[in-house]
Design a protein around this motif. Sequence first.
Motif, PDB file in Angstrom:
ATOM      1  N   ALA A  42       0.818  -1.221  -0.055  1.00 32.06           N
ATOM      2  CA  ALA A  42      -0.029  -0.163   0.142  1.00 32.06           C
ATOM      3  C   ALA A  42       0.661   1.364  -0.146  1.00 32.06           C
ATOM      4  CB  ALA A  42      -0.975   0.000   1.250  1.00 32.06           C
ATOM      5  N   LEU A  43       2.007   1.164   0.920  1.00 32.82           N
ATOM      6  CA  LEU A  43       2.748   2.574   0.730  1.00 32.82           C
ATOM      7  C   LEU A  43       3.492   2.405  -0.425  1.00 32.82           C
ATOM      8  CD1 LEU A  43       4.584   2.210   4.281  1.00 32.82           C
ATOM      9  CD2 LEU A  43       2.687   4.037   3.532  1.00 32.82           C
ATOM     10  N   GLY A  44       4.258   1.375  -0.987  1.00 32.47           N
ATOM     11  CA  GLY A  44       4.762   1.612  -2.565  1.00 32.47           C
ATOM     12  C   GLY A  44       3.697   1.859  -3.271  1.00 32.47           C
ATOM     13  N   SER A  51       3.980   9.627  -8.159  1.00 29.12           N
ATOM     14  CA  SER A  51       5.079   9.830  -8.897  1.00 29.12           C
ATOM     15  C   SER A  51       5.015   9.334 -10.315  1.00 29.12           C
ATOM     16  CB  SER A  51       6.212   9.110  -8.252  1.00 29.12           C
ATOM     17  OG  SER A  51       6.276   7.785  -8.352  1.00 29.12           O
ATOM     18  N   TYR A  52       4.039   8.408 -10.766  1.00 23.97           N
ATOM     19  CA  TYR A  52       4.032   7.878 -11.879  1.00 23.97           C
ATOM     20  C   TYR A  52       3.382   8.870 -13.042  1.00 23.97           C
ATOM     21  CZ  TYR A  52       2.869   4.740 -15.751  1.00 23.97           C
ATOM     22  OH  TYR A  52       2.844   3.873 -16.877  1.00 23.97           O
ATOM     23  N   PRO A  66      13.534   8.800  -5.854  1.00 26.74           N
ATOM     24  CA  PRO A  66      13.470   7.832  -4.740  1.00 26.74           C
ATOM     25  C   PRO A  66      11.983   7.432  -4.784  1.00 26.74           C
ATOM     26  CG  PRO A  66      14.464   9.804  -3.833  1.00 26.74           C
ATOM     27  CD  PRO A  66      14.265  10.090  -5.268  1.00 26.74           C
ATOM     28  N   LEU A  67      10.960   8.212  -5.217  1.00 25.18           N
ATOM     29  CA  LEU A  67       9.557   7.884  -5.346  1.00 25.18           C
ATOM     30  C   LEU A  67       9.304   6.966  -6.618  1.00 25.18           C
ATOM     31  CD1 LEU A  67       7.545  11.179  -4.771  1.00 25.18           C
ATOM     32  CD2 LEU A  67       7.698   9.367  -3.196  1.00 25.18           C
ATOM     33  N   ILE A  68      10.060   7.162  -7.672  1.00 19.14           N
ATOM     34  CA  ILE A  68      10.073   6.452  -8.899  1.00 19.14           C
ATOM     35  C   ILE A  68      10.615   4.919  -8.521  1.00 19.14           C
ATOM     36  CG2 ILE A  68      10.908   5.850 -11.207  1.00 19.14           C
ATOM     37  CD1 ILE A  68      10.486   8.851 -11.510  1.00 19.14           C
ATOM     38  N   SER A  71       8.215   3.067  -6.236  1.00 21.14           N
ATOM     39  CA  SER A  71       7.111   2.532  -7.221  1.00 21.14           C
ATOM     40  C   SER A  71       7.440   1.427  -8.080  1.00 21.14           C
ATOM     41  CB  SER A  71       6.575   3.774  -7.871  1.00 21.14           C
ATOM     42  OG  SER A  71       5.632   3.327  -8.855  1.00 21.14           O
ATOM     43  N   THR A  72       8.813   1.392  -8.391  1.00 25.00           N
ATOM     44  CA  THR A  72       9.281   0.085  -9.163  1.00 25.00           C
ATOM     45  C   THR A  72       9.419  -0.883  -8.401  1.00 25.00           C
ATOM     46  OG1 THR A  72      10.323   1.655 -10.826  1.00 25.00           O
ATOM     47  CG2 THR A  72      11.088  -0.443 -10.932  1.00 25.00           C
TER      48      THR A  72
END
Length: 354
Positions: A42-44, A51-52, A66-68, A71-72
């Motif tokens: 959920a956090l990811g 960010s996406y 870092p957010l990307i 996400s990855t």
Amino acid sequence: MLLTNLELAFRAGAVAVLLVLTASLFSGFRSVLAGRLAIAFALGSAAHAASYSIGAPALVSAWHAPLIALSTGNVAVFWLFTRALFDDDFRLHWWHGAVWALVSAFSFVSCLWIAPSGNLRLAVVATNLISLGFIALAVMQTITSWSADLVERRRRLRVFIVVAAALYGGLNALLQVFVGGSGAGDIANTINAGVLALVVAAIACAMMRVDGADLFPAPAEPAPAIVPSQPVAAEDAADQKLIDALMRLMSDERIYRQEHITIGALAGRLKIPEYRLRRLINQRLGYRNFNVFLNNHRIEEAMAALADPAQAEVPVITIAMDAGFQSLGPFNRAFKAVAGVTPTEYRRLKTSVA
């Protein structure tokens, strides 16, 4: 301007719902592995929502990278989440964390060095192919282990969660591969943010309608004892008759020895619908997984053989395969989960007592 504001509203809504879901999961299920992985997922996903964008730019800011990366890396968490969700005995190992770290690190390096050096297309395609690979693993886990789940409401909801997340993630990864480094425009990103918000809302709503104990396994509890079910006041006579017939198949015919025995085949032997047999084994005998039900009977037979002085020279692998296991590794793990010791240690203890 309208599209930009709408996109931001969708992103903010998705992040808000995911954070509320994270708080709820943390409150109720942080002690369960599947619950902890759900929190991480959920956090990811919140990092993804923030960010996406379709059509990644060549230059990414230091705060955005870092957010990307998170996400990855979340696709690896998604894979682990599905494994824990569909296998109550799944345990994390150090290399699982290493896989997540490698995926996240590659994404981070791609954002700050590979893409800016003129290899944007390579960075985008490689990152999203990795995402597709993990999504494929998660879907395979869902398909291969779904039939063994005996909790009906959990089966339906878990498939919905996995399918919804996999479809969204898979379609976006494919779109990113084909779009590459080109700008996709505000319309595409607004639609993407809206779809993400709808998927998140649908999953959160579905989870709220199911008892969390059905979705997530309870902390480690002793496996149900293998004893014939005793009639109780509320138990229907027809159900009791079916349970007695089932236990005769287990004890007299030892049907659990058959290779690749399925719950459908067992229901066929009892001449009842598969869903009814699932309910009987789950609600009357206390099992949440069909494979655990079979393995406990196999282990009961193996225990008797290992404790038998006349079979002291019989190899453990022979005893395991005679009981219905196909290899030694799964037998050792299942045996230790039930007995608390390895088969060899169990035989030694019984021999010393004798």
